[in-house]
Enzyme design. Structure first.
Site, short mmCIF file in Angstrom:
data_model
loop_
_atom_site.label_atom_id
_atom_site.label_comp_id
_atom_site.label_asym_id
_atom_site.label_seq_id
_atom_site.Cartn_x
_atom_site.Cartn_y
_atom_site.Cartn_z
N ASP A 98 -1.81 12.77 1.20
CA ASP A 98 -2.90 11.82 1.22
C ASP A 98 -3.75 12.15 2.44
OD1 ASP A 98 -4.50 9.68 0.71
OD2 ASP A 98 -2.88 8.21 0.68
N ASP A 180 -11.76 9.85 2.83
CA ASP A 180 -12.61 8.89 2.14
C ASP A 180 -12.63 7.61 2.95
OD1 ASP A 180 -9.94 8.24 1.69
OD2 ASP A 180 -10.36 7.26 -0.22
N GLN A 231 -14.34 6.13 -5.40
CA GLN A 231 -14.31 4.82 -4.74
C GLN A 231 -15.23 3.86 -5.50
OE1 GLN A 231 -12.54 3.51 -2.38
NE2 GLN A 231 -11.41 5.27 -1.60
N GLY A 258 -8.97 3.28 -3.20
CA GLY A 258 -9.65 2.11 -2.67
C GLY A 258 -9.23 0.83 -3.34
N ASP A 307 1.30 7.09 -7.35
CA ASP A 307 2.28 6.95 -6.28
C ASP A 307 2.25 5.53 -5.79
OD1 ASP A 307 0.92 6.60 -3.40
OD2 ASP A 307 -0.40 7.85 -4.62
N CYS A 348 22.53 3.49 -16.27
CA CYS A 348 21.89 4.43 -15.33
C CYS A 348 22.85 5.55 -14.98
CB CYS A 348 21.46 3.68 -14.07
SG CYS A 348 20.68 4.74 -12.84
N CYS A 350 22.52 7.51 -12.22
CA CYS A 350 22.38 7.92 -10.82
C CYS A 350 23.75 7.87 -10.12
CB CYS A 350 21.35 7.07 -10.08
SG CYS A 350 21.95 5.50 -9.42
N CYS A 353 24.97 4.27 -9.25
CA CYS A 353 25.55 3.52 -10.37
C CYS A 353 26.87 4.13 -10.83
CB CYS A 353 24.55 3.44 -11.52
SG CYS A 353 23.16 2.34 -11.14
N HIS A 379 18.83 4.78 -6.55
CA HIS A 379 18.80 4.11 -7.87
C HIS A 379 17.36 3.81 -8.31
CE1 HIS A 379 19.48 1.50 -11.25
NE2 HIS A 379 18.65 0.65 -10.68
ZN LIG Z 1 21.38 3.80 -10.87
#
Ligand SMILES: [Zn+2]
Length: 411
Positions: A98, A180, A231, A258, A307, A348, A350, A353, A379
């Site tokens: 950024d 910007d 913008q 913006g 993001d 999940c 991950c 989990c 997670h």
């Molecule tokens: Zn998870």
């Protein structure tokens, strides 16, 4: 562009017949991002509490670091001397930086208006941050650039459109953004228009600086792509003018930045005005939006990447994603999890989990154990990785609307 090998490209794979949603491949010098994709926020060249290897293991595709913060510490010269962001951080996948414009905003006008980084971008929707309202601006904006004081040591710094590109060249992310001027939702149409026009002039200067520095062997990544930033606040004429002006410049992609208004409805309108005016064959990034229903709303309106710091910040505060819960989230601090032996989400995959119960995680959270930050963050990121994959599959199968309805995010 002049002299440098260009590996950056974007190709649309499939378009949803009922909306602007689309899947695509965003190819960078450090890998391909399947879009739509969530871009994880690594402000200081790290996801807070999680090392790059765990990100790879959990399928995170792309990170966004922050030029403002890395310029102040450790400084772009140090990062460049250590091989650039990728080598420096150990993350070898695609990256963005950024520009620092938002930090100029959140420490300047945002501070005066009480709409800083901490406060909601929709000030009507959440508690106002009293700490910030009435604060003295730390920024002086001129046509040349922005003078500001470092939040680390108070030293006086200047960002110009040219210096920001030079900093980002040294950092070496795959996708970079020009300086910007972000406006607050509390700025009127007059001020927002002037700021937008300045952003357009700065965009031209940023592009020119980018061309001049292309192919310079001092920089770690010869294949960078520069996106433009649209913008114009929540004003229709301004957003359309900005989308036409920025969209008419030869950027590799386009970010929508913006103030997106004071409500989700205004944000939807901003996207409805903006996206159709941007070049169809280029990627579009939405800055700073990341609630589950926002993801669907943005993808539906043609956003390819987005993001947001919220998912990882929420995790560190004990709020983890769970499909089907209210707003698809639960707070592990809640007493009802004290003896809950289930994982956060039994579906999940991950590592959190796989290995840990809600009761154990609740204990770590309440005891402020450092391991909690890592486990909860992993997670939430994995949840978003899987959700975006599900969204891409649905688009490819022409059933995006059906999936959105299943998630309670119907149009
Ligand atoms: Zn998870």
């Amino acid at each position: 562009m002049a002299g440098s090998k260009r590996s950056f490209s974007y190709a649309v794979c499939h378009r949803d017949p009922d909306s602007r949603a689309r899947t695509g491949d965003l190819t960078t010098a450090n890998g391909v991002v399947r879009t739509p994709a969530f871009v994880a926020v690594a402000t200081r060249a790290t996801i807070k509490a999680v090392e790059p290897q765990a990100l790879v293991e959990h399928g995170i595709q792309i990170l966004i670091a922050n030029t403002y913060h890395l310029h102040l510490r450790p400084g772009e010269e140090a990062v460049a001397a250590l091989g650039g962001l990728h080598r420096f951080s150990g993350w070898n996948g695609p990256t963005m930086t950024d520009s620092g414009g938002f930090q100029v905003f959140s420490l300047g006008a945002g501070k005066e208006h009480g709409v800083g980084k901490v406060a909601s971008i929709f000030p009507g929707r959440e508690k106002t941050s009293k700490r910030r309202s009435g604060g003295r601006s730390l920024v002086r904006l001129t046509e040349q650039g922005a003078d500001f004081r470092s939040i680390i040591d108070g030293s006086l710094r200047t960002f110009t459109p040219e210096s920001v590109i030079a900093i980002e060249r040294r950092l070496g992310a795959d996708i970079i953004l020009p300086l910007d001027e972000c406006t607050s939702p509390l700025h009127d149409a007059d001020y927002t228009k002037r700021a937008m026009e300045r952003t357009h002039r700065w965009a031209r200067r940023g592009l020119a600086a980018f061309e001049v520095l292309a192919g310079d062997p001092r920089f770690p990544n010869p294949d960078q792509a520069l996106y433009g930033i649209v913008q114009g606040g929540a004003y229709r004429e301004l957003r359309e003018e900005s989308a036409r002006t920025i969209g008419g410049m030869p950027f590799a992609g386009y970010a929508i930045g913006g103030s997106l208004g004071r409500s989700k409805e205004e944000m939807h309108r901003v996207l409805d005005w903006t996206v159709p005016l941007l070049p169809e064959e280029r990627p579009r990034h939405l800055l700073g939006i990341g609630e589950i229903e926002d993801l669907f709303a943005a993808v539906r309106r043609g956003v390819d990447t987005l993001d947001c710091a919220a998912p990882t910040r929420l995790a560190r505060n004990g709020t983890v994603f769970l499909r089907g819960a209210e707003r698809h989230r639960i707070n592990l601090r809640n007493a009802r999890f004290a003896r809950d032996d289930r994982s956060i989400d039994p579906t999940c995959d991950c590592t959190t989990c796989r290995d840990h119960s809600r009761a154990y995680l609740r204990h770590l959270c309440r005891a402020r154990e450092l391991s909690f930050y890592r486990l909860a963050t992993i997670h939430n990121l994995r949840f978003l990785v899987r959700l975006m994959a599900e969204i891409r599959e649905a688009i490819e199968a022409d059933r995006f609307d059906a999936l959105a309805a299943e998630w309670g995010a119907a149009a």
